[in-house]
Design an enzyme around this catalytic site. Structure first.
Site, short mmCIF file in Angstrom:
data_model
loop_
_atom_site.label_atom_id
_atom_site.label_comp_id
_atom_site.label_asym_id
_atom_site.label_seq_id
_atom_site.Cartn_x
_atom_site.Cartn_y
_atom_site.Cartn_z
N ASP A 1 0.82 -1.21 0.00
CA ASP A 1 0.00 0.00 0.00
C ASP A 1 0.86 1.27 0.00
O ASP A 1 1.76 1.43 0.84
CB ASP A 1 -0.91 0.00 1.23
CG ASP A 1 -1.82 1.20 1.26
OD1 ASP A 1 -2.82 1.20 0.52
OD2 ASP A 1 -1.53 2.16 2.00
N VAL A 2 0.57 2.17 -0.93
CA VAL A 2 1.34 3.40 -1.07
C VAL A 2 1.18 4.29 0.15
O VAL A 2 2.14 4.92 0.63
CB VAL A 2 0.91 4.16 -2.35
CG1 VAL A 2 1.60 5.52 -2.42
CG2 VAL A 2 1.25 3.34 -3.59
#
Length: 307
Positions: free
Chosen positions: A262-263
């Site tokens: 997840d960014v």
């Protein structure tokens, strides 16, 4: 997981909440976007439409004088029977993850360099769930590779085009589109809402599987194993490891679900470390080595660092 405990009242139900619960922290999370179409927040309370049996019930959710969670039914609720009231109580209990004992998570977080400040700052925050599997998967797909603001815009268009609504005090409250409604759409109909062709295909495919009962929460939970449940999800076109773990985290309630790619998680860690770059996957694996089995809560709390 503890079972829900609640008391009935003429106008609703009151749910018993754990010690490690703060309605205000959860309210701040729910208020993070002014473009959220599935609920409204007014005067420190949450207003939402919830399906219950054959009814759609408008509820007002907020703390009572003893800081338990009072759910007031709005509108004409004279015909609301015991099973429907029970269904609403279970929905709210799941939504706020009230059955989870967070004491072990906080104990772990106290000695973790990344989590200690977040756990203290957001104490009482729960992983706000998405109890409906179709909604959870759709939100995961919608959010792929776009910023959060645009994701909320797409969700609103999707819900207002194909969902249903009830009116309360002149305001519409939306129910997420039913799978069979989306299963009957064409790719071009979703593209007209600014979805990409690929996302349109993915949403229709998931809708068809759920409408045909090839995929449901029971099947996923019956695996009893997060890896098997993840594999069941990732076997579906359009659901990769990130989306699968997002669903396992917010709908299936696996505390060890971990969207490691997840960014937002990477950006939160970058900010907390004061680094000029995001961590590599190997570095993140090292940093998260002691989070088990609380990877989902660790991720959720680190997300809160950003918004």
């Amino acid at each position: 997981m503890n079972s829900p405990r609640w008391t009935d009242h003429p106008d609703g139900v009151t749910l018993t909440v754990p010690v490690e619960f703060s309605f205000q922290e959860n309210l701040k999370y729910l208020a993070r976007s002014t473009n959220e179409c599935m609920l409204q927040i007014r005067n420190g309370k949450v207003y939402k439409a919830i399906p219950a049996g054959q009814d759609i019930v408008m509820v007002e959710v907020g703390p009572d004088e003893s800081n338990q969670l009072h759910v007031r039914f709005l509108g004409k609720t004279e015909s609301l029977d015991k099973p429907s009231r029970t269904e609403i109580a279970h929905h709210i209990h799941d939504w706020f993850d009230l059955g989870r004992d967070l004491a072990p998570f906080y104990e772990m977080a106290k000695s973790d360099a990344l989590l200690s400040k977040a756990a203290e700052s957001f104490y009482g925050l729960r992983i706000i769930g998405i109890p409906d599997l179709f909604e959870a998967v759709c939100w995961g797909i919608i959010g792929q590779q776009i910023n959060l603001a645009f994701a909320y815009t797409l969700k609103r268009r999707f819900v207002e085009a194909y969902g249903s609504s009830v009116s309360c005090e002149g305001e519409p409250y939306w129910i997420f589109p039913a799978p069979h409604r989306i299963a009957a759409l064409t790719v071009d109909e979703l593209k007209a809402l600014s979805f990409s062709a690929k996302k349109s295909e993915y949403l229709i495919e998931v809708a068809r599987r759920i409408a045909d009962d090839q995929l449901n929460k029971e099947l996923l939970l019956e695996t009893g194993d997060i890896k098997q449940a993840e594999q069941m999800l990732t076997s579906i076109r359009g659901i990769g490891p990130w989306t699968a773990n997002y669903v396992l985290m917010r709908c299936l309630r696996f505390p060890s679900a971990f969207p490691i790619d997840d960014v937002g998680l990477h950006n939160a860690i970058k900010a907390l470390l004061g680094s000029e770059r995001k961590p590599t996957k190997r570095e993140l694996q090292h940093l998260s080595a002691h989070w088990a089995p609380w990877e989902a809560y660790a991720t959720f709390y680190l997300w809160r660092v950003l918004y």
